[in-house]
Design an enzyme around this catalytic site. Sequence first.
Site, PDB file in Angstrom:
ATOM      1  N   PHE A   1     -44.447   3.395 -18.077  1.00  0.00           N
ATOM      2  CA  PHE A   1     -45.192   4.560 -17.568  1.00  0.00           C
ATOM      3  C   PHE A   1     -46.621   4.202 -17.161  1.00  0.00           C
ATOM      4  O   PHE A   1     -47.482   5.075 -17.095  1.00  0.00           O
ATOM      5  CB  PHE A   1     -45.209   5.695 -18.592  1.00  0.00           C
ATOM      6  CG  PHE A   1     -43.846   6.172 -19.006  1.00  0.00           C
ATOM      7  CD1 PHE A   1     -42.975   6.724 -18.079  1.00  0.00           C
ATOM      8  CD2 PHE A   1     -43.424   6.061 -20.321  1.00  0.00           C
ATOM      9  CE1 PHE A   1     -41.714   7.155 -18.453  1.00  0.00           C
ATOM     10  CE2 PHE A   1     -42.164   6.488 -20.707  1.00  0.00           C
ATOM     11  CZ  PHE A   1     -41.302   7.045 -19.773  1.00  0.00           C
TER      12      PHE A   1
ATOM     13  N   THR B   1     -36.398   1.198 -13.700  1.00  0.00           N
ATOM     14  CA  THR B   1     -36.301   2.075 -12.539  1.00  0.00           C
ATOM     15  C   THR B   1     -35.197   1.657 -11.588  1.00  0.00           C
ATOM     16  O   THR B   1     -34.777   2.447 -10.752  1.00  0.00           O
ATOM     17  CB  THR B   1     -37.639   2.067 -11.794  1.00  0.00           C
ATOM     18  OG1 THR B   1     -38.083   0.704 -11.710  1.00  0.00           O
ATOM     19  CG2 THR B   1     -38.680   2.861 -12.546  1.00  0.00           C
TER      20      THR B   1
ATOM     21  N   LEU C   1     -32.797   4.456  -1.004  1.00  0.00           N
ATOM     22  CA  LEU C   1     -31.858   3.332  -0.922  1.00  0.00           C
ATOM     23  C   LEU C   1     -30.688   3.495  -1.886  1.00  0.00           C
ATOM     24  O   LEU C   1     -29.585   3.048  -1.597  1.00  0.00           O
ATOM     25  CB  LEU C   1     -32.571   2.017  -1.206  1.00  0.00           C
ATOM     26  CG  LEU C   1     -33.640   1.605  -0.192  1.00  0.00           C
ATOM     27  CD1 LEU C   1     -34.159   0.220  -0.521  1.00  0.00           C
ATOM     28  CD2 LEU C   1     -33.099   1.643   1.229  1.00  0.00           C
ATOM     29  N   ASN C   2     -30.942   4.074  -3.020  1.00  0.00           N
ATOM     30  CA  ASN C   2     -29.857   4.255  -3.992  1.00  0.00           C
ATOM     31  C   ASN C   2     -30.066   5.570  -4.727  1.00  0.00           C
ATOM     32  O   ASN C   2     -31.049   5.737  -5.462  1.00  0.00           O
ATOM     33  CB  ASN C   2     -29.830   3.081  -4.979  1.00  0.00           C
ATOM     34  CG  ASN C   2     -28.609   3.126  -5.884  1.00  0.00           C
ATOM     35  OD1 ASN C   2     -28.072   4.200  -6.157  1.00  0.00           O
ATOM     36  ND2 ASN C   2     -28.182   1.980  -6.351  1.00  0.00           N
TER      37      ASN C   2
ATOM     38  N   VAL D   1     -40.037   6.326  -5.632  1.00  0.00           N
ATOM     39  CA  VAL D   1     -39.959   7.664  -6.211  1.00  0.00           C
ATOM     40  C   VAL D   1     -40.237   7.665  -7.719  1.00  0.00           C
ATOM     41  O   VAL D   1     -39.836   8.588  -8.424  1.00  0.00           O
ATOM     42  CB  VAL D   1     -38.588   8.326  -5.918  1.00  0.00           C
ATOM     43  CG1 VAL D   1     -38.468   8.651  -4.444  1.00  0.00           C
ATOM     44  CG2 VAL D   1     -37.441   7.442  -6.378  1.00  0.00           C
TER      45      VAL D   1
ATOM     46  N   GLU E   1     -43.032   8.120  -9.338  1.00  0.00           N
ATOM     47  CA  GLU E   1     -44.084   8.999  -9.847  1.00  0.00           C
ATOM     48  C   GLU E   1     -44.088  10.403  -9.262  1.00  0.00           C
ATOM     49  O   GLU E   1     -44.456  11.365  -9.933  1.00  0.00           O
ATOM     50  CB  GLU E   1     -45.447   8.318  -9.634  1.00  0.00           C
ATOM     51  CG  GLU E   1     -45.599   7.170 -10.593  1.00  0.00           C
ATOM     52  CD  GLU E   1     -46.622   6.128 -10.170  1.00  0.00           C
ATOM     53  OE1 GLU E   1     -47.663   6.051 -10.810  1.00  0.00           O
ATOM     54  OE2 GLU E   1     -46.370   5.392  -9.208  1.00  0.00           O
TER      55      GLU E   1
HETATM   56 MO1  MOS Z   1     -47.420   3.544 -12.749  1.00  0.00          MO
HETATM   57  S1  MOS Z   1     -48.840   4.638 -13.744  1.00  0.00           S
HETATM   58  O1  MOS Z   1     -48.391   2.931 -11.528  1.00  0.00           O
HETATM   59  O2  MOS Z   1     -46.790   2.424 -13.843  1.00  0.00           O
END
Ligand code: MOS
Length: 744
Positions: free
Chosen positions: A239, A467, A628-629, A701, A703
Amino acid sequence: MATAPTAPPRTTGNLPRVDGQLKVTGTAIYTSDHNLPGMLYAVPVCSTIANGSITNLDVSTAEHMPGVKAVYHRKNIGNLYRTTPATGFHAILDERRPPFEDDTIRYYGQYVAAVVALTYEQAVAAANAVKVTYASEKPDVRQHFEADPDAKPRVASQRGDPDAAFATAAVKIDEIYGTPVETHNPIELHASVADFDGQNFTLYETSQAVVNHRNVAAQMLGVPSENVRVISRFLGSGFGGKLWPWPHCVIAAAASRNLGRPVKLVVTRDMMFQNVGHRPRTQQRVRLGTTADGKLVSLMHDSLNHTSILDDYRENCTEATSYSYSTANLRTTMGMVRRNIGTPTSMRGPGAVPGLFALESAVDELAVKLKIDPVKLRLLNEPDKDEGLNLPFSSRHFVECINTGAEKFGWSQRNPAVGSMRKDGLILGWGVAGCSWGARRMVSEATVDLHNDGSVRVSTAAQDIGTGTYTVLSQIVSETTGIPHHRIEVVLGDSNLPPGPISGGSCSTASLVPPVLEAIEKAQQTVFMVAAKDNNSPFFEQKPDALAFTNGHVHFKNKSPDTGVAFEDILQSANIRSASGEGKSDAPDHKFSQHSFGAQFVEVTWQPEIARLRVSRVVTVIDGGRILNNVPARNQIEGAVVMGVGMALFEETNYDTRFGAPINNNLADYIVTTNADSPQIDVTFLDHPDTVVNALGARGVGEIGLAGVAAAIASAVYHATGVRVRSLPIRIEDLLKEPREVVI
Ligand code: MOS
């Protein structure tokens, strides 16, 4: 408004995570899973005051305890250096100081010593036996900023004369919004396993940025960067908390250097509330002035955030403000105030996420005052370019986002009167907010190797924080070469690889598309050259541009791929192990304003009899370029919406005003959204390619899904209850306040 040309048509994938099996079977090796021969355990000693100095550090008991190899502190850790301001490849932050630099204590939990022992338990016991005497002063961990003389706000964006336009505006909003300290809390604890072999450091780290980590560690340890290798193969999220190397990394590396043995240091959950960053508290004044019919004539957004005593961390709260709405007159400012708290850092959507809570809440308040529907008010003030930068948007489809969201949510059924809507005996509240987040491409490199056994390896010093980077790279290689996934190896998380992007700023995918496509292309060209030189090959002495690469086969461009030869056969015939290609993305294009956009529609239910507030339904529509996915992308948005519920209703790190300690420093007392708190989530991607960002039109995507959620929830809560909460998190106590503002 779409300005970018259309990308070549491609299928949008639904490939499940290629690393999923490794993870669910426990085979993926995370940082703290590394156990090296002869490894020792380091445990830091944390300050129990937040402001003052060390007057005595007595290690005499600790250093004689069983298993203890060393107790390090300022006088014996050896040389450690400050970093210079950011100049290096993918440098993230500027000057930072090494641990134990002086005897001054500036925040609670600051490391004052570290014990290294044969076992973790021995190290913990000895760390508890280090006796530290302090000269203590009252710490400043105050939440409110207004009287702070040191804030020194600086102008971030300005146009026209916002003060004059505000003074004469027909309708005005002037409110202050607040967001609390939030602590990242990835499930994987921060950790370092450092191994110094007498010359080189191998550092297994929980890092979202291995290249930057290597450069920072090299500076702090005072060695050339080629003597440091940073490895981070899997991450249990971050994060943003794992973007920057924190002091524990340097302690582990120095301990390994001093003792000549590998050293493991795992940061405990409570230390993670102190020593590895957090989203800082923000306080934001927003002034909006409009004509009587809702055209914005002035927008002012003044943001303050706290930072630590020594480091400047600016939470860029006004980033989205300068381009979200059309107005001739605007000013945004940002200031910092110092507190006895550890240094803040980026947390998912840094700046824009707390900033859009303030801005979008204010826009909703304006809609109420104007008696205009909040969707309509936003459409009324839609810009046709980025008026802050005076540049066209690379691709902005905010209008489609908000219209699509309104349709899917059923917004036309909304009765704007407070408390007027009911379902199943509950009061309903409906709220909406817009959102945006930057779309970036960093300069990045990648290598692709086509092997003579028919496999392919793609490698770059990027990371996968969960991610889906492994998956998306496998997908790009498979779609481009026709080689199936089980023959594709994606190698990430090693600073020895070609420098890749940080896993931050939602920019990994966008940054990796160009170098990976180029590397594939060049590796294929290498196969063509090999074929042309091999007199056993049907392509002997053919020009590369007469050849094509389809489904893993080389063939004449003007003939069917079925007539081709498998690339591995060409390599085997020539006795070549690998045909390689390298790719590098160019610097981002600054002729466009590049952002993703979205709209968040929220339904809450409110039962005043028992003061129960729930977020029941969220419809989110995201303009994130070409997706893309869908599998990991949808997962990112859903996770972000869940985090947005936490931001709106639960998350807040509290500091004890007497001692400066974060008091809810554990997952029992730091409340996050659970499954039971999670709403029904409906995610839609518009899927308009943004080919300014890269050839596939893919942004990122990670954030954007969090932006705007808290504002939409606060607006829904107002619609249900009549109470406008401007300081997060929204508490039940806020909703019980009397008298209620009644607005029809
Ligand atoms: Mo994000 S806050 O740029 O890991």
